[in-house]
Write an enzyme that holds these catalytic residues in place. Structure first.
Site, mmCIF file in Angstrom:
data_model
loop_
_atom_site.group_PDB
_atom_site.id
_atom_site.type_symbol
_atom_site.label_atom_id
_atom_site.label_comp_id
_atom_site.label_asym_id
_atom_site.label_seq_id
_atom_site.Cartn_x
_atom_site.Cartn_y
_atom_site.Cartn_z
ATOM 1 N N LYS A 90 0.718 -1.232 0.022
ATOM 2 C CA LYS A 90 -0.112 -0.104 -0.055
ATOM 3 C C LYS A 90 0.922 1.121 0.120
ATOM 4 C CE LYS A 90 -4.138 2.156 0.378
ATOM 5 N NZ LYS A 90 -3.537 2.876 -0.706
ATOM 6 N N LYS A 126 5.624 2.009 -3.150
ATOM 7 C CA LYS A 126 5.237 3.451 -3.759
ATOM 8 C C LYS A 126 5.758 3.198 -5.187
ATOM 9 C CE LYS A 126 4.611 7.502 -2.528
ATOM 10 N NZ LYS A 126 4.103 8.427 -1.223
ATOM 11 N N ASP A 166 -0.297 10.848 -4.413
ATOM 12 C CA ASP A 166 0.738 11.495 -4.137
ATOM 13 C C ASP A 166 1.043 12.630 -4.851
ATOM 14 O OD1 ASP A 166 3.268 11.052 -2.005
ATOM 15 O OD2 ASP A 166 4.316 11.668 -3.748
HETATM 16 N N1 LIG Z 1 -1.309 13.103 -0.649
HETATM 17 C C1 LIG Z 1 -1.453 12.414 0.358
HETATM 18 O O1 LIG Z 1 -2.288 11.797 0.819
HETATM 19 C C2 LIG Z 1 0.092 12.199 1.120
HETATM 20 C C3 LIG Z 1 1.104 13.041 0.568
HETATM 21 N N2 LIG Z 1 2.238 13.183 1.292
HETATM 22 C C4 LIG Z 1 3.419 13.752 1.197
HETATM 23 O O2 LIG Z 1 3.099 15.222 1.190
HETATM 24 C C5 LIG Z 1 4.148 16.085 0.109
HETATM 25 C C6 LIG Z 1 2.867 16.903 -0.846
HETATM 26 O O3 LIG Z 1 2.180 15.718 -1.511
HETATM 27 P P1 LIG Z 1 0.718 16.381 -1.810
HETATM 28 O O4 LIG Z 1 0.054 17.592 -1.172
HETATM 29 O O5 LIG Z 1 -0.264 15.004 -2.038
HETATM 30 O O6 LIG Z 1 1.247 16.629 -3.568
HETATM 31 P P2 LIG Z 1 0.424 17.890 -4.445
HETATM 32 O O7 LIG Z 1 0.991 17.418 -5.578
HETATM 33 O O8 LIG Z 1 -1.047 17.743 -4.081
HETATM 34 O O9 LIG Z 1 1.142 19.164 -3.874
HETATM 35 C C7 LIG Z 1 2.602 19.357 -3.883
HETATM 36 C C8 LIG Z 1 2.730 20.804 -3.443
HETATM 37 O O10 LIG Z 1 3.993 21.011 -3.215
HETATM 38 C C9 LIG Z 1 4.525 22.184 -3.972
HETATM 39 N N3 LIG Z 1 5.956 21.913 -4.144
HETATM 40 C C10 LIG Z 1 6.625 20.891 -4.784
HETATM 41 N N4 LIG Z 1 7.741 20.959 -4.884
HETATM 42 C C11 LIG Z 1 8.040 22.113 -4.195
HETATM 43 C C12 LIG Z 1 9.185 22.915 -3.824
HETATM 44 N N5 LIG Z 1 10.358 22.349 -4.136
HETATM 45 N N6 LIG Z 1 9.262 24.051 -3.160
HETATM 46 C C13 LIG Z 1 8.074 24.324 -2.612
HETATM 47 N N7 LIG Z 1 6.784 23.761 -3.059
HETATM 48 C C14 LIG Z 1 6.859 22.573 -3.828
HETATM 49 C C15 LIG Z 1 3.927 21.963 -5.280
HETATM 50 O O11 LIG Z 1 3.844 23.163 -6.097
HETATM 51 C C16 LIG Z 1 2.332 21.610 -4.787
HETATM 52 O O12 LIG Z 1 1.765 22.702 -4.491
HETATM 53 C C17 LIG Z 1 4.832 14.827 -0.566
HETATM 54 O O13 LIG Z 1 6.072 14.784 0.304
HETATM 55 C C18 LIG Z 1 3.938 13.663 -0.375
HETATM 56 O O14 LIG Z 1 4.844 12.331 -0.454
HETATM 57 C C19 LIG Z 1 2.192 12.146 2.804
HETATM 58 C C20 LIG Z 1 1.458 11.581 3.126
HETATM 59 C C21 LIG Z 1 0.079 11.291 2.070
HETATM 60 O O1 LIG Z 2 -3.064 6.521 0.992
HETATM 61 C C1 LIG Z 2 -1.875 5.886 0.557
HETATM 62 O O2 LIG Z 2 -2.221 4.586 0.133
HETATM 63 C C2 LIG Z 2 -0.632 6.399 0.438
HETATM 64 C C3 LIG Z 2 -0.432 7.497 0.973
HETATM 65 C C4 LIG Z 2 1.126 8.112 0.601
HETATM 66 O O3 LIG Z 2 1.513 7.888 -0.275
HETATM 67 C C5 LIG Z 2 1.984 8.261 1.953
HETATM 68 O O4 LIG Z 2 1.679 7.890 3.009
HETATM 69 O O5 LIG Z 2 3.179 8.697 1.660
#
Ligand SMILES: NC(=O)C1=CN([C@@H]2O[C@H](COP(=O)(O)OP(=O)(O)OC[C@H]3O[C@@H](n4cnc5c(N)ncnc54)[C@H](O)[C@@H]3O)[C@@H](O)[C@H]2O)C=CC1
Ligand SMILES: O=C(O)CCC(=O)C(=O)O
Length: 451
Positions: A90, A126, A166
């Site tokens: 997952k 992942k 992600d």
């Molecule tokens: N979506 C989820 O449920 C989860 C996401 N994450 C982590 O959270 C982080 C953000 O993911 P999401 O919000 O889902 O992605 P997303 O694609 O929705 O948003 C990412 C955001 O970060 C910004 N960004 C990317 N690179 C950047 C940089 N170098 N400097 C400043 N801003 C930057 C982008 O412009 C975008 O606004 C990642 O590290 C991801 O692995 C962790 C757990 C779960």
């Molecule tokens: O919801 C999921 O399965 C994974 C979320 C995720 O990619 C993360 O926790 O970094």
């Protein structure tokens, strides 16, 4: 030589190239779990570390698709199925030009321990691609997702491996991926999470990671005897799914989040950012943050070009609590020093591994409450597992039910991490607490399941 150094030596490498982030994640865990390895030699006897740091399999494939101008495009797709000792593989899919095997190994490795901490039956994985959804039309994204699933569908299933979103993969992409999976297999099953609600998604999945990070912080501050977030200035980086929902929850509990960032720059709005506008800009228009100034000219936009050495203006802004929610290694030791000097009391990682190892050491040595990603952002994957449960039983849970379960899960994770740290003589160190608690459960399962 300490046991941690001995273990790290086993994995010694020269220039580790794209695996740099993977080694960074792995070394942190090895240092943290050294007391566990010293207290019980079963983990060394069963070669748990040697087995845990190698993925079960890495699937790498070509993705060929056609853009709106009839050009044939080629990208690389990956799925790293890391460990399924606790349940089916997952973890999310990342679509970003920086994606390579090393980044996905780091993320998959972290995911194993994160998923273990949730207490839910899910293993770690992942995947993703170097495809960049930025600037692509909906039709191009759909074509890419279909082509990606043409290959990926062979390796996933609701009891095998359940991808989710992600960076660069939200409800739109999951919808296209799910549509293609259904078409190829003629099966309606919960093979992906983060689906739109109308065809099997869970309420609260979009909000879960950001809200969960705030719930975790509230609990951490309470355990550490610090003042709650209400009325406090908070800084947040990122402007995606995690960042915007962290901002939303902070506002709901009466905190004042004043920043967000994208790869172009930082918005600083000292009255508190306008979350409704940000959602429109980022989720609907997919626009640059600079556009925020059209509606709020009194806010400040600081472009990254003002930081030619790297780094981001966001961590220069004084705050009580900081929430790095963008990407890996975005918060450096220089940023950590700025936050500490400006009186920051708490840092919660919404993104995966956003703080560099030096920054983490600075926070820990200055007694800043520090919530590491694998514990603090586990809310997303936890609600993904709730989505799997709903799909398996063909049920739909209410928003309140999911939210209550999420809050309870985050409080349990936080408390367990804090207690584990105390048990191993590192009270207040949530990094070690999370690594030990997460590792122990997976390692015990691996031993029980044999080689
Ligand atoms: N979506 C989820 O449920 C989860 C996401 N994450 C982590 O959270 C982080 C953000 O993911 P999401 O919000 O889902 O992605 P997303 O694609 O929705 O948003 C990412 C955001 O970060 C910004 N960004 C990317 N690179 C950047 C940089 N170098 N400097 C400043 N801003 C930057 C982008 O412009 C975008 O606004 C990642 O590290 C991801 O692995 C962790 C757990 C779960
Ligand atoms: O919801 C999921 O399965 C994974 C979320 C995720 O990619 C993360 O926790 O970094």
């Amino acid at each position: 030589m300490s046991i941690a150094e001995e273990e790290i030596k086993k994995f010694e490498r020269g220039d580790c190239g794209e695996n740099k982030v993977f080694y960074q994640a792995m070394e942190e865990v090895i240092y943290s779990i050294a007391p566990l390895l010293e207290s019980d030699d079963k983990y060394t006897k069963h070669a748990i570390l040697e087995r845990l740091v190698v993925p079960d399999r890495i699937i790498k494939f070509k993705v060929t698709w056609m853009d709106d101008n009839q050009n044939i495009m080629v990208n690389t797709g990956f799925r790293v199925q890391f460990n399924n000792s606790l349940g089916p593989y997952k973890g999310g899919l990342r679509f970003h030009p920086s994606v390579n095997e090393g980044i996905l190994k780091f993320l998959g490795f972290e995911q194993i321990l994160k998923n273990s901490l949730t207490g839910l039956p899910i293993g770690g994985a992942k995947g993703g691609s170097d495809f960049d959804p930025k600037g692509k039309s909906d039709f191009e994204v759909m074509k890419f997702c279909s082509a990606f699933m043409t290959e990926l569908h062979k390796y996933i299933g609701s009891r095998i491996d359940i991808p989710a979103g992600d960076i660069g993969v939200g409800a739109r992409e999951i919808g296209y991926l799910f549509g293609e999976y259904k078409k190829i297999t003629s099966t309606y099953e919960g093979v992906l999470t983060g689906k739109p609600f109308m065809f099997g998604g869970s309420l609260m999945r979009p909000e879960a990671t950001g809200y969960g990070a705030v719930y975790f912080t509230e609990q951490m501050l309470e355990i550490e005897g610090k003042e709650p977030l209400t009325g406090k200035i908070c800084t947040v980086s990122g402007a995606g799914n995690v960042a915007l929902h962290a901002i939303e929850k902070l506002q709901q509990i009466g905190a004042i989040p004043v920043t967000c960032t994208d790869s172009g720059g930082t918005i600083y709005d000292k009255r508190g950012v306008d979350i409704q506008l940000l959602k429109i800009l980022k989720f609907e228009e997919r626009a640059s943050l600079e556009k925020y100034l059209v509606i709020h000219p009194e806010a400040t936009y600081i472009p990254v070009s003002e930081y030619p050495e790297g780094g981001h203006a966001v961590w220069d802004i004084p705050c009580y609590a900081a929430f790095p929610c963008a990407t890996q290694n975005e918060l450096t030791d220089v940023d950590a020093q700025n936050l500490i000097v400006n009186g920051c009391v708490s840092v919660t990682e919404g993104a995966n591994m956003p703080s560099t190892p030096k920054a983490i050491n600075d926070f820990l040595s200055h007694k800043v409450c520090f919530g590491p990603a694998k514990a603090a952002n586990a809310g997303g994957v936890a609600v993904s597992e709730f989505e799997m449960s709903q799909n398996a039983s063909m049920q739909k849970w209410s928003f309140e039910k999911v939210d209550n379960k999420l809050k309870e899960t985050m409080q349990q994770i936080c408390t367990r991490v804090a207690l584990t740290a105390k048990d191993y003589g590192v009270e207040g160190n949530y990094v070690d607490g999370a690594n030990i608690a997460g590792f122990k459960k997976v390692a015990d399962a691996m031993i029980a399941e044999g080689i």
